[in-house]
Write a protein that holds these residues in place. Structure first.
Motif, PDB file in Angstrom:
ATOM      1  N   TYR A 182       9.722  30.988  27.516  1.00  0.00           N
ATOM      2  CA  TYR A 182      10.826  31.485  26.701  1.00  0.00           C
ATOM      3  C   TYR A 182      10.300  32.413  25.608  1.00  0.00           C
ATOM      4  CZ  TYR A 182      14.175  28.477  28.967  1.00  0.00           C
ATOM      5  OH  TYR A 182      14.996  27.896  29.904  1.00  0.00           O
ATOM      6  N   TRP A 208      17.074  35.598  23.074  1.00  0.00           N
ATOM      7  CA  TRP A 208      16.138  34.694  23.739  1.00  0.00           C
ATOM      8  C   TRP A 208      16.178  35.014  25.234  1.00  0.00           C
ATOM      9  CZ3 TRP A 208      12.614  31.337  21.783  1.00  0.00           C
ATOM     10  CH2 TRP A 208      12.735  30.952  20.440  1.00  0.00           C
ATOM     11  N   LEU A 221      16.789  28.289  19.213  1.00  0.00           N
ATOM     12  CA  LEU A 221      17.514  28.064  20.452  1.00  0.00           C
ATOM     13  C   LEU A 221      17.524  26.562  20.695  1.00  0.00           C
ATOM     14  CD1 LEU A 221      18.963  29.476  22.846  1.00  0.00           C
ATOM     15  CD2 LEU A 221      16.807  29.231  24.112  1.00  0.00           C
ATOM     16  N   GLU A 246       7.025  32.179  18.678  1.00  0.00           N
ATOM     17  CA  GLU A 246       7.871  31.102  19.169  1.00  0.00           C
ATOM     18  C   GLU A 246       7.124  29.780  19.112  1.00  0.00           C
ATOM     19  OE1 GLU A 246       8.612  34.710  21.969  1.00  0.00           O
ATOM     20  OE2 GLU A 246       6.912  33.672  21.049  1.00  0.00           O
ATOM     21  N   CYS A 264      11.421  35.103  22.308  1.00  0.00           N
ATOM     22  CA  CYS A 264      12.426  35.671  21.426  1.00  0.00           C
ATOM     23  C   CYS A 264      12.096  37.148  21.233  1.00  0.00           C
ATOM     24  CB  CYS A 264      12.513  34.948  20.092  1.00  0.00           C
ATOM     25  SG  CYS A 264      11.079  35.082  19.030  1.00  0.00           S
ATOM     26  N   CYS A 313      11.794  30.608  16.366  1.00  0.00           N
ATOM     27  CA  CYS A 313      11.211  31.947  16.406  1.00  0.00           C
ATOM     28  C   CYS A 313      11.059  32.425  14.974  1.00  0.00           C
ATOM     29  CB  CYS A 313      12.108  32.879  17.202  1.00  0.00           C
ATOM     30  SG  CYS A 313      11.623  34.617  17.169  1.00  0.00           S
TER      31      CYS A 313
END
Length: 128
Positions: free
Chosen positions: A94, A36, A81, A6, A96, A22
């Motif tokens: 965050y 995600w 995202l 990411e 993925c 990603c």
């Protein structure tokens, strides 16, 4: 070597935007649904958005509907995202992840259990 990486996180003011990327290597995302997730300190990992293998149907957590957009580019082996109108409560790491599904699968899920490959995460901080 199977890997998800990411990028794109950082510090953003409330109301701002970030685009997370990603990148997959060592396998072909064509065969996978993509999700995600985020995890804030002291909290469980939660699904934010996912996109199905077939038809690229998208699903979102209620907290991000209308603000976040998930997308995929199978040719580039990438997922994205787009996060708009960021709020302080979006602050989290965050991740993925990918879930291997059948060729006709038009669904994906927003809980982490079925996902088998995970990235290392990217920090998103929303603060003024």
């Amino acid at each position: 070597q199977v890997q998800l990486v990411e990028s794109g996180g950082g510090l953003q003011q409330p109301g701002g935007s970030l685009r997370l990327s990603c990148g997959a290597s060592g396998f072909d995302i064509d065969y996978y649904a993509i999700g995600w997730f985020h995890q804030a300190p002291g909290k469980e990992r939660e699904g934010v958005a996912c996109i199905s293998r077939r038809d690229s149907n998208t699903f979102y957590a209620d907290s991000v509907k209308g603000r976040f957009t998930i997308s995929r580019n199978n040719g580039e082996n990438m997922a994205y995202l787009q996060m708009n109108n960021l709020k302080p409560e979006d602050t989290a790491v965050y991740y993925c992840a990918t879930e291997k599904v059948t060729s006709g699968s038009t669904l994906c899920v927003l809980f982490p259990g079925p996902y088998n490959y995970w990235g290392q995460g990217t920090q998103v901080t929303v603060s003024s």
